[in-house]
Design a protein around this motif. Sequence first.
Motif, mmCIF file in Angstrom:
data_model
loop_
_atom_site.group_PDB
_atom_site.id
_atom_site.type_symbol
_atom_site.label_atom_id
_atom_site.label_comp_id
_atom_site.label_asym_id
_atom_site.label_seq_id
_atom_site.Cartn_x
_atom_site.Cartn_y
_atom_site.Cartn_z
ATOM 1 N N GLU A 120 0.660 -1.283 0.028
ATOM 2 C CA GLU A 120 -0.055 0.004 -0.166
ATOM 3 C C GLU A 120 0.782 1.324 0.000
ATOM 4 O OE1 GLU A 120 -4.094 -1.012 2.299
ATOM 5 O OE2 GLU A 120 -2.353 -0.513 3.543
ATOM 6 N N VAL A 121 1.966 1.077 0.770
ATOM 7 C CA VAL A 121 2.813 2.373 0.869
ATOM 8 C C VAL A 121 3.479 2.468 -0.405
ATOM 9 C CG1 VAL A 121 4.896 3.313 1.829
ATOM 10 C CG2 VAL A 121 3.481 1.734 3.300
ATOM 11 N N LEU A 122 4.036 1.635 -1.055
ATOM 12 C CA LEU A 122 4.508 1.752 -2.491
ATOM 13 C C LEU A 122 3.444 2.273 -3.608
ATOM 14 C CD1 LEU A 122 7.449 0.908 -3.165
ATOM 15 C CD2 LEU A 122 6.792 -1.355 -4.047
ATOM 16 N N ALA A 123 2.216 1.631 -3.445
ATOM 17 C CA ALA A 123 1.095 2.100 -4.233
ATOM 18 C C ALA A 123 0.940 3.670 -4.235
ATOM 19 C CB ALA A 123 0.026 1.354 -4.342
ATOM 20 N N ALA A 124 0.851 4.139 -2.759
ATOM 21 C CA ALA A 124 0.832 5.450 -2.586
ATOM 22 C C ALA A 124 1.993 6.465 -3.047
ATOM 23 C CB ALA A 124 0.443 5.573 -0.830
ATOM 24 N N PHE A 125 3.054 5.881 -2.877
ATOM 25 C CA PHE A 125 4.161 6.599 -3.256
ATOM 26 C C PHE A 125 4.178 6.509 -4.643
ATOM 27 C CE2 PHE A 125 9.067 6.963 -3.120
ATOM 28 C CZ PHE A 125 9.169 8.100 -2.525
ATOM 29 N N GLY A 126 3.770 5.440 -5.515
ATOM 30 C CA GLY A 126 3.906 5.478 -6.973
ATOM 31 C C GLY A 126 2.674 6.574 -7.501
ATOM 32 N N LYS A 127 1.535 6.533 -6.679
ATOM 33 C CA LYS A 127 0.543 7.463 -7.251
ATOM 34 C C LYS A 127 1.094 9.055 -7.115
ATOM 35 C CE LYS A 127 -4.476 8.318 -6.700
ATOM 36 N NZ LYS A 127 -4.939 9.163 -5.697
ATOM 37 N N ALA A 128 1.556 9.167 -5.933
ATOM 38 C CA ALA A 128 2.233 10.796 -5.680
ATOM 39 C C ALA A 128 3.239 11.049 -6.681
ATOM 40 C CB ALA A 128 2.732 10.817 -4.306
ATOM 41 N N PHE A 129 4.012 10.078 -7.041
ATOM 42 C CA PHE A 129 5.089 10.368 -7.961
ATOM 43 C C PHE A 129 4.656 10.591 -9.345
ATOM 44 C CE2 PHE A 129 8.471 8.953 -10.988
ATOM 45 C CZ PHE A 129 9.446 9.792 -10.643
ATOM 46 N N ASN A 130 3.670 9.865 -9.654
ATOM 47 C CA ASN A 130 2.918 9.705 -11.196
ATOM 48 C C ASN A 130 2.367 11.473 -11.004
ATOM 49 O OD1 ASN A 130 2.786 8.769 -13.752
ATOM 50 N ND2 ASN A 130 0.571 8.574 -13.147
ATOM 51 N N GLU A 131 1.475 11.658 -10.387
ATOM 52 C CA GLU A 131 0.714 12.853 -9.980
ATOM 53 C C GLU A 131 1.710 14.148 -10.128
ATOM 54 O OE1 GLU A 131 -2.121 12.430 -7.120
ATOM 55 O OE2 GLU A 131 -3.424 11.164 -8.214
ATOM 56 N N ASN A 132 2.923 14.135 -9.472
ATOM 57 C CA ASN A 132 3.737 15.145 -9.535
ATOM 58 C C ASN A 132 4.872 15.351 -10.567
ATOM 59 O OD1 ASN A 132 2.693 16.658 -7.093
ATOM 60 N ND2 ASN A 132 2.425 14.532 -6.307
ATOM 61 N N ARG A 133 4.829 14.414 -11.669
ATOM 62 C CA ARG A 133 5.773 14.433 -12.681
ATOM 63 C C ARG A 133 6.088 15.638 -13.139
ATOM 64 N NH1 ARG A 133 3.298 10.529 -16.941
ATOM 65 N NH2 ARG A 133 1.310 11.561 -15.975
ATOM 66 N N TYR A 134 5.002 16.612 -13.035
ATOM 67 C CA TYR A 134 5.127 17.885 -13.745
ATOM 68 C C TYR A 134 6.447 18.706 -13.213
ATOM 69 C CZ TYR A 134 2.547 19.966 -9.826
ATOM 70 O OH TYR A 134 2.631 20.180 -8.430
ATOM 71 N N VAL A 135 6.847 18.654 -11.968
ATOM 72 C CA VAL A 135 7.863 19.183 -11.372
ATOM 73 C C VAL A 135 9.037 18.798 -12.306
ATOM 74 C CG1 VAL A 135 6.919 19.398 -8.996
ATOM 75 C CG2 VAL A 135 8.480 17.544 -9.626
ATOM 76 N N SER A 136 9.516 17.857 -12.962
ATOM 77 C CA SER A 136 10.633 17.302 -13.705
ATOM 78 C C SER A 136 10.514 17.894 -14.978
ATOM 79 C CB SER A 136 10.636 15.941 -13.784
ATOM 80 O OG SER A 136 10.707 15.262 -12.555
ATOM 81 N N VAL A 137 9.452 18.608 -15.648
ATOM 82 C CA VAL A 137 9.285 19.166 -16.833
ATOM 83 C C VAL A 137 10.462 20.222 -17.110
ATOM 84 C CG1 VAL A 137 7.605 20.617 -18.175
ATOM 85 C CG2 VAL A 137 6.862 18.600 -17.197
ATOM 86 N N ALA A 138 10.940 20.723 -16.111
ATOM 87 C CA ALA A 138 11.895 22.036 -16.229
ATOM 88 C C ALA A 138 13.152 21.313 -16.897
ATOM 89 C CB ALA A 138 12.123 22.549 -14.914
ATOM 90 N N TRP A 139 13.198 19.985 -16.824
ATOM 91 C CA TRP A 139 14.321 19.263 -17.641
ATOM 92 C C TRP A 139 14.462 19.729 -19.046
ATOM 93 C CZ3 TRP A 139 18.318 16.127 -15.892
ATOM 94 C CH2 TRP A 139 18.181 15.636 -14.590
ATOM 95 N N LEU A 140 13.157 20.123 -19.680
ATOM 96 C CA LEU A 140 13.466 20.224 -20.909
ATOM 97 C C LEU A 140 14.223 21.447 -21.522
ATOM 98 C CD1 LEU A 140 9.650 19.811 -22.458
ATOM 99 C CD2 LEU A 140 11.777 18.758 -23.267
ATOM 100 N N VAL A 141 14.407 22.477 -20.458
ATOM 101 C CA VAL A 141 15.155 23.795 -20.979
ATOM 102 C C VAL A 141 16.518 23.350 -20.884
ATOM 103 C CG1 VAL A 141 15.745 25.827 -19.650
ATOM 104 C CG2 VAL A 141 13.225 24.948 -19.356
#
Lengths: 183, 222
Positions: B41-62
């Motif tokens: 359950e912990v792993l699933a919660a972690f995975g969900k949060a990671f996936n929903e917050n992917r946008y913070v890594s978008v700055a890599w495009l710069v």
Amino acid sequence: MITIQAVYLLVGVLFVVFAYLSVRDAANPRRWTTGVFWGLFATSFLAGDFLGDFGNGVLVLTMALIAGFGGLATGKVATTTGEERKAGAALRGNALFLPALIIPLVTVVGTILIKGIELPGLALGPWALIAPYFETKQATLISLCSPSPVSARSSAISRRNGCPRTTFSLQSRSIAWEWLRSR
Amino acid sequence: MLTLLGVAVVIVGFAARFNPLLVVVVSALVTGLAAGMRPEEVLAAFGKAFNENRYVSVAWLVLPAIGVLERAGLQERARTLIAGIRAVTVGRLLLVYMLLRQLTAGIGLISIAGHAQTVKPLVAPMAEAAAELNDPNISIEEREKVRALAAATDNVALFFGEDVFLAIGSILLMVGFMEQSGIAVQPFELSMWAIPTAVAAFLVHGARLLLRDATAKKAGAK
């Protein structure tokens, strides 16, 4: 309509290139784990919504283990020498700043055009006809990404400069926010 | 109360200088398990949060764009530019950057600057050049400190600037949290009261920057 999904696709492709270049870099002592790390990051961006929560959990845990146990390294990156850079700086002069300044400029203009302005006591709607074609919720991020030229050659350099730690700390911060907010 | 163990893990982990990634993951696992969740359950919660917050890594495009510019000599040009201005010091330069960063973040323009976009290619080399003006034989350690100060200035300015803007995650978090405790506040009220904090942060960090100039000048005169 351009949504954040289009941006995710772009980032995913960028990370696929990172992975490919990492694996191909024979001078990198950890080229396979480095490649797998970027491959997983790419998978997250390209297919994250189809992996399920548990799948994503396994993905992020694997990434964290690779990075946490020193699995990320850089090899030899094709780039210019200090002398070549000095010559380039002398040749191009202040024109070099132009692309670097275009990025924030387009971000600002894009955000205003797509989203409008929200200041305390002042709310203006979107200023342009282009707004309907963009997802307004993520206007700033979409605008940030629009002017960045992506080339395979350059990504090798940025890969060397990039430090996944920063991204992860940002990510963990927003995860913490989300978690607190959901309480 | 046990769920707060995760916080202890973070503090101990960072203090002992373990890899931050491992610390965060271990802390998440500890928190989840302490809250009575099963490991999967912990792993699933972690995975969900990671996936929903992917946008913070978008700055890599710069980064590729910055990479091309650095390859062509962007940092070297930034150095030359600063070296031509006599009045410039590390402290004054970073003070100006801090002011601009706080002002822009305060009106919601958070992504226009940052470590990847502005600090590494522009601000850090400029600060280094300013430090070289003061002390041409600057040591590697001192160089690293100047770079770190440039990055820290961005952090402080963003952190104490973004809350002035209404629609930011932290403001919404505070509104939500206080609402649960039965205190109704408007986002606008919170963001308005972020202004004195922002000013205080500017004064404190600004003083620190100018103090650095003074100590460096003393060290350089020796």
